[in-house]
Write an enzyme that holds these catalytic residues in place. Sequence first.
Site, PDB file in Angstrom:
ATOM      1  N   HIS B  77       0.852  -1.199   0.000  1.00  0.00           N
ATOM      2  CA  HIS B  77       0.000   0.000   0.000  1.00  0.00           C
ATOM      3  C   HIS B  77       0.884   1.244   0.000  1.00  0.00           C
ATOM      4  O   HIS B  77       0.677   2.168  -0.784  1.00  0.00           O
ATOM      5  CB  HIS B  77      -0.923  -0.012   1.224  1.00  0.00           C
ATOM      6  CG  HIS B  77      -1.584   1.295   1.517  1.00  0.00           C
ATOM      7  ND1 HIS B  77      -2.590   1.816   0.737  1.00  0.00           N
ATOM      8  CD2 HIS B  77      -1.367   2.210   2.504  1.00  0.00           C
ATOM      9  CE1 HIS B  77      -2.973   2.992   1.231  1.00  0.00           C
ATOM     10  NE2 HIS B  77      -2.238   3.256   2.307  1.00  0.00           N
ATOM     11  N   ASP B 106       7.019  22.760 -25.425  1.00  0.00           N
ATOM     12  CA  ASP B 106       6.954  21.382 -24.916  1.00  0.00           C
ATOM     13  C   ASP B 106       8.001  21.259 -23.827  1.00  0.00           C
ATOM     14  O   ASP B 106       8.614  22.247 -23.434  1.00  0.00           O
ATOM     15  CB  ASP B 106       7.235  20.363 -26.051  1.00  0.00           C
ATOM     16  CG  ASP B 106       6.600  19.002 -25.738  1.00  0.00           C
ATOM     17  OD1 ASP B 106       6.862  18.469 -24.657  1.00  0.00           O
ATOM     18  OD2 ASP B 106       5.836  18.489 -26.573  1.00  0.00           O
ATOM     19  N   TRP B 142       7.535  -0.705   4.003  1.00  0.00           N
ATOM     20  CA  TRP B 142       8.076  -0.040   2.805  1.00  0.00           C
ATOM     21  C   TRP B 142       9.473   0.514   3.065  1.00  0.00           C
ATOM     22  O   TRP B 142      10.224   0.771   2.136  1.00  0.00           O
ATOM     23  CB  TRP B 142       7.139   1.068   2.322  1.00  0.00           C
ATOM     24  CG  TRP B 142       7.275   2.375   3.054  1.00  0.00           C
ATOM     25  CD1 TRP B 142       6.714   2.697   4.247  1.00  0.00           C
ATOM     26  CD2 TRP B 142       8.018   3.530   2.642  1.00  0.00           C
ATOM     27  NE1 TRP B 142       7.061   3.967   4.598  1.00  0.00           N
ATOM     28  CE2 TRP B 142       7.856   4.513   3.625  1.00  0.00           C
ATOM     29  CE3 TRP B 142       8.799   3.836   1.517  1.00  0.00           C
ATOM     30  CZ2 TRP B 142       8.443   5.778   3.552  1.00  0.00           C
ATOM     31  CZ3 TRP B 142       9.381   5.101   1.449  1.00  0.00           C
ATOM     32  CH2 TRP B 142       9.206   6.050   2.459  1.00  0.00           C
ATOM     33  N   SER B 169      12.947   6.551 -13.329  1.00  0.00           N
ATOM     34  CA  SER B 169      11.863   7.311 -13.944  1.00  0.00           C
ATOM     35  C   SER B 169      11.755   8.696 -13.321  1.00  0.00           C
ATOM     36  O   SER B 169      11.669   9.707 -14.033  1.00  0.00           O
ATOM     37  CB  SER B 169      10.549   6.544 -13.769  1.00  0.00           C
ATOM     38  OG  SER B 169       9.461   7.404 -13.935  1.00  0.00           O
ATOM     39  N   SER B 170      11.780   8.774 -11.988  1.00  0.00           N
ATOM     40  CA  SER B 170      11.551  10.086 -11.398  1.00  0.00           C
ATOM     41  C   SER B 170      12.778  10.981 -11.537  1.00  0.00           C
ATOM     42  O   SER B 170      12.640  12.198 -11.656  1.00  0.00           O
ATOM     43  CB  SER B 170      11.100   9.970  -9.941  1.00  0.00           C
ATOM     44  OG  SER B 170      11.928   9.117  -9.242  1.00  0.00           O
ATOM     45  N   HIS B 253      13.525  11.457   4.167  1.00  0.00           N
ATOM     46  CA  HIS B 253      12.929  12.715   4.580  1.00  0.00           C
ATOM     47  C   HIS B 253      12.749  13.691   3.433  1.00  0.00           C
ATOM     48  O   HIS B 253      11.665  14.240   3.267  1.00  0.00           O
ATOM     49  CB  HIS B 253      13.571  13.349   5.806  1.00  0.00           C
ATOM     50  CG  HIS B 253      12.561  14.267   6.427  1.00  0.00           C
ATOM     51  ND1 HIS B 253      11.514  13.797   7.172  1.00  0.00           N
ATOM     52  CD2 HIS B 253      12.361  15.577   6.287  1.00  0.00           C
ATOM     53  CE1 HIS B 253      10.718  14.799   7.481  1.00  0.00           C
ATOM     54  NE2 HIS B 253      11.219  15.893   6.963  1.00  0.00           N
ATOM     55  N   GLU B 255      12.169  12.843   0.581  1.00  0.00           N
ATOM     56  CA  GLU B 255      11.052  12.236  -0.153  1.00  0.00           C
ATOM     57  C   GLU B 255       9.697  12.763   0.330  1.00  0.00           C
ATOM     58  O   GLU B 255       8.807  13.019  -0.477  1.00  0.00           O
ATOM     59  CB  GLU B 255      11.117  10.709  -0.024  1.00  0.00           C
ATOM     60  CG  GLU B 255       9.886   9.955  -0.506  1.00  0.00           C
ATOM     61  CD  GLU B 255       9.701   9.993  -2.019  1.00  0.00           C
ATOM     62  OE1 GLU B 255      10.656  10.340  -2.728  1.00  0.00           O
ATOM     63  OE2 GLU B 255       8.584   9.679  -2.459  1.00  0.00           O
ATOM     64  N   TYR B 257       9.013  15.617   1.370  1.00  0.00           N
ATOM     65  CA  TYR B 257       8.800  16.951   0.797  1.00  0.00           C
ATOM     66  C   TYR B 257       8.608  16.891  -0.704  1.00  0.00           C
ATOM     67  O   TYR B 257       7.946  17.741  -1.286  1.00  0.00           O
ATOM     68  CB  TYR B 257       9.929  17.903   1.212  1.00  0.00           C
ATOM     69  CG  TYR B 257       9.788  18.195   2.684  1.00  0.00           C
ATOM     70  CD1 TYR B 257       8.767  19.028   3.117  1.00  0.00           C
ATOM     71  CD2 TYR B 257      10.575  17.568   3.623  1.00  0.00           C
ATOM     72  CE1 TYR B 257       8.563  19.242   4.462  1.00  0.00           C
ATOM     73  CE2 TYR B 257      10.373  17.777   4.970  1.00  0.00           C
ATOM     74  CZ  TYR B 257       9.373  18.613   5.385  1.00  0.00           C
ATOM     75  OH  TYR B 257       9.154  18.808   6.711  1.00  0.00           O
ATOM     76  N   SER B 268      -1.308  27.340  -3.772  1.00  0.00           N
ATOM     77  CA  SER B 268      -0.981  28.731  -4.064  1.00  0.00           C
ATOM     78  C   SER B 268      -1.541  29.197  -5.402  1.00  0.00           C
ATOM     79  O   SER B 268      -1.563  30.399  -5.683  1.00  0.00           O
ATOM     80  CB  SER B 268       0.542  28.935  -4.064  1.00  0.00           C
ATOM     81  OG  SER B 268       1.097  28.449  -2.870  1.00  0.00           O
ATOM     82  N   HIS B 302      15.215  12.073  12.780  1.00  0.00           N
ATOM     83  CA  HIS B 302      14.033  12.139  13.639  1.00  0.00           C
ATOM     84  C   HIS B 302      13.096  10.954  13.388  1.00  0.00           C
ATOM     85  O   HIS B 302      12.153  10.755  14.128  1.00  0.00           O
ATOM     86  CB  HIS B 302      13.299  13.487  13.512  1.00  0.00           C
ATOM     87  CG  HIS B 302      12.638  13.733  12.207  1.00  0.00           C
ATOM     88  ND1 HIS B 302      12.459  14.983  11.690  1.00  0.00           N
ATOM     89  CD2 HIS B 302      12.105  12.896  11.298  1.00  0.00           C
ATOM     90  CE1 HIS B 302      11.837  14.908  10.528  1.00  0.00           C
ATOM     91  NE2 HIS B 302      11.610  13.655  10.278  1.00  0.00           N
ATOM     92  N   HIS B 303      13.374  10.175  12.326  1.00  0.00           N
ATOM     93  CA  HIS B 303      12.594   8.964  12.099  1.00  0.00           C
ATOM     94  C   HIS B 303      13.110   7.817  12.952  1.00  0.00           C
ATOM     95  O   HIS B 303      12.542   6.734  12.934  1.00  0.00           O
ATOM     96  CB  HIS B 303      12.664   8.545  10.626  1.00  0.00           C
ATOM     97  CG  HIS B 303      12.025   9.533   9.706  1.00  0.00           C
ATOM     98  ND1 HIS B 303      10.705   9.465   9.348  1.00  0.00           N
ATOM     99  CD2 HIS B 303      12.510  10.629   9.090  1.00  0.00           C
ATOM    100  CE1 HIS B 303      10.416  10.471   8.539  1.00  0.00           C
ATOM    101  NE2 HIS B 303      11.502  11.196   8.363  1.00  0.00           N
ATOM    102  N   THR B 328       7.070  26.491   7.126  1.00  0.00           N
ATOM    103  CA  THR B 328       5.741  25.933   6.862  1.00  0.00           C
ATOM    104  C   THR B 328       4.673  26.875   7.407  1.00  0.00           C
ATOM    105  O   THR B 328       3.638  27.098   6.769  1.00  0.00           O
ATOM    106  CB  THR B 328       5.601  24.534   7.496  1.00  0.00           C
ATOM    107  OG1 THR B 328       6.781  23.786   7.197  1.00  0.00           O
ATOM    108  CG2 THR B 328       4.402  23.801   6.958  1.00  0.00           C
ATOM    109  N   LYS B 331       4.013  29.672   5.083  1.00  0.00           N
ATOM    110  CA  LYS B 331       3.137  29.303   3.973  1.00  0.00           C
ATOM    111  C   LYS B 331       1.672  29.309   4.403  1.00  0.00           C
ATOM    112  O   LYS B 331       0.820  29.893   3.729  1.00  0.00           O
ATOM    113  CB  LYS B 331       3.516  27.916   3.442  1.00  0.00           C
ATOM    114  CG  LYS B 331       4.830  27.937   2.719  1.00  0.00           C
ATOM    115  CD  LYS B 331       5.073  26.670   1.954  1.00  0.00           C
ATOM    116  CE  LYS B 331       6.015  26.904   0.802  1.00  0.00           C
ATOM    117  NZ  LYS B 331       5.463  27.693  -0.293  1.00  0.00           N
ATOM    118  N   ARG B 450       1.750   0.145  15.123  1.00  0.00           N
ATOM    119  CA  ARG B 450       1.395   0.109  13.705  1.00  0.00           C
ATOM    120  C   ARG B 450       1.819  -1.230  13.118  1.00  0.00           C
ATOM    121  O   ARG B 450       2.529  -1.998  13.753  1.00  0.00           O
ATOM    122  CB  ARG B 450       2.051   1.262  12.960  1.00  0.00           C
ATOM    123  CG  ARG B 450       3.561   1.262  13.026  1.00  0.00           C
ATOM    124  CD  ARG B 450       4.151   2.540  12.489  1.00  0.00           C
ATOM    125  NE  ARG B 450       4.074   2.605  11.046  1.00  0.00           N
ATOM    126  CZ  ARG B 450       4.957   3.245  10.267  1.00  0.00           C
ATOM    127  NH1 ARG B 450       5.971   3.897  10.811  1.00  0.00           N
ATOM    128  NH2 ARG B 450       4.829   3.277   8.967  1.00  0.00           N
TER     129      ARG B 450
END
Lengths: 190, 532
Positions: B77, B106, B142, B169-170, B253, B255, B257, B268, B302-303, B328, B331, B450
């Site tokens: 998932h 293009d 994951w 790809s990315s 991390h 990732e 963002y 925005s 922090h993870h 943040t 924003k 979890r």
Amino acid sequence: MDTGVSTRKLVTKLSLLVLVMFGFGYALVPLYNTLCTVTGLNGKTGRLSEATAAAMPKDDTRLITVEFVTNVNSGMPWRFKPLVTRIAVHPGVETAVDFEVMNTSSDAITGQAVPSLAPNEVARYFSKTECFCFTQQTLAAGETRRMPVRFIVNPKIPAHVDVLTLSYTFFRAAAQVTAATPTVKSVPNS
Amino acid sequence: MSDAAIHDEHHDHHPYGGMTRWLTTTNHKDIGTMYLVFALIMFFIGGAMAMVIRLELFQPGLQFVDPVFFNSMTTMHALVMIFGAVMPAWTGFANWLIPMMIGAPDMALPRLNNWSFWILPFAFTLLLSTLFMPGGGPAGGWTMYPPLVLQTGAAFPFLIFSIHFMGASSIAGAINIIATVFNLRAPGMTLMKLPLFVWTWIITAFLLIASMPVLAGAVTMLLTDKFFGTAFFSAAGGGDPVMFQHIFWFFGHPEVYILILPAFGIASAIIPTFARKPLFGYASMVYAAASIAFLSFIVWAHHMFTVGMPLAGELFFMYATVLIAVPTGVKVFNWVATMWQSSMTFETPMLFAIAFVVLFTIGGFSGLMLGVTPIDFQYQDTYFVVAHFHYVLVTGAIFSIMAGTYFWLPKWTGHMYDEGLGKLHFWLSTISVNVLFFPQHFLGLAGMPRRIPDYAVQFADWNMVSSIGGFVFGGSQILFLVVIVKCVRGGQKATDRVWEGAHGLEWTLPSPPPYHSFSTPPAPATIEGGMR
């Protein structure tokens, strides 16, 4: 074509950055290990030569208790115990202790012990001059072996620390792990 | 209506028909469409997995699936939603919108663009095929922590190679976007005139280029550890499993963002449109996004506060993490200030955008709680973490993807979507998503771990509530599909500007825009007029 050239240049630079970052991922490995040795992170302890250890100043005013803990990784049919579970030492005095390990299986097995010291932040003040953890050990079926460790506590160890715990875990040697890990074919159908 | 665009309409032809057109296309609009459709399919596949998870957790005890399959559901998932739904959706938006927003004909590298998309179906075929393999799909989470992940069976190499493909790809997509924005902007489109969606995507692209290769390295180390006898993460060979967590989160991390920055760009764009006021604090928005991106590289640990770090490390990562609240906050303040004393109307895109601001902020607050080291020791690996990142990713990233879809769908298809159904979709989703995730905060605070298929009975009530919310949320997404399909097939003709308050070059093109737009760059006056 002006845009074509500048695009090619930009793409070359960006692709280079991708390669550099891929390398950086690998560079993190020695970086991490160095950082761990310097700071004692994860309880990695250092090694000292006999000469350096002998030259270390002695501190007879302090006594530090060193405790010994042993573990055997799962699937490793060895019995492993310290012959002394705790000992009080003066910083700067080299001390020797013995461990005993026995192969309870009917096959010869090669293992390697991995040490860890708690509390982690003082691991760099604890050094070994001799340790069975430096090399791989092969035990024949049913063999029992006594293994010595010589260590020294640096007199500069922070004053608030009076107990250290040295832990050893015996793992199967890496080459045997690969052989013992179930391969794709032997995965059960579940 | 721009005259620069129309002269192209007569060569609106495709060299190939049928499927070949889609296989060989190098047109940014075609590729954008393919990315978005792919993301939608993956959203439903990943959603189906979430339904399995919520079904099993509806009651304590093991009812429907066995624990290994449950674990592979939580693992898959996450992978499908992150790499299959959210990231391709953002690349799809970028493909469709960035050339039109900056007045470019293009993307800068159209062939690479085709290739970056077509890697994805292969990557996900590899990944999803593992569900049918002996031993099942990857089930170690994951995050792929060794040594657990090394116990994965036949699925393991498929997992690793699919991640290599997704990364390739990315990265290719990111390089393309940077090259497009840096080299193909229309004359007069200076950097500080770029729409914020373009800005947030440039920053995202740099994050991708800097972090994805590190993930590729980390999973390659896993691969060689398992099959080639290296010992990067194996203690037996002198390696260290905790090191994997450091390398992984150095990617992980940034990732998060990568997943959320384009959402900031979309909010925005939408909020000023329906508030009929220029965005408050444009420059501060750009700088805030850049600071968030910079900070994202120095907060990874922090993870993993509980793995055992020196106090100095715990403090550094705590302060750096909490510092992210400042940009943040800038924003969120700017979005609220844009709405302040404005003449707002509440069409579906605006509803989703406002829900995004409110609910994303809730996710941000629970993130602050998790960022405080001593508190994290209690919350680590509980449902509180699950609630936190679903507020950030579902009501943050996914809600803004939906907001953006409703916002630009009339531009893309040339038809207005069904506003009534859109509003129904919004209200059903917003109510049910809170019923789904809010109780998970309580479960986590009470100590429910979890990634477990069964739980102690004191957690039964809130799990049932959460599951009911989950089923309603999942079901209401079918409505989203209905709205999109209806809109693609027909509907009231959309005007060029579509929304009364819309600003930006894409709204100067006809709806739908011609196959080739801005073959000649728009006039500087159009750029000035289109911007606010």
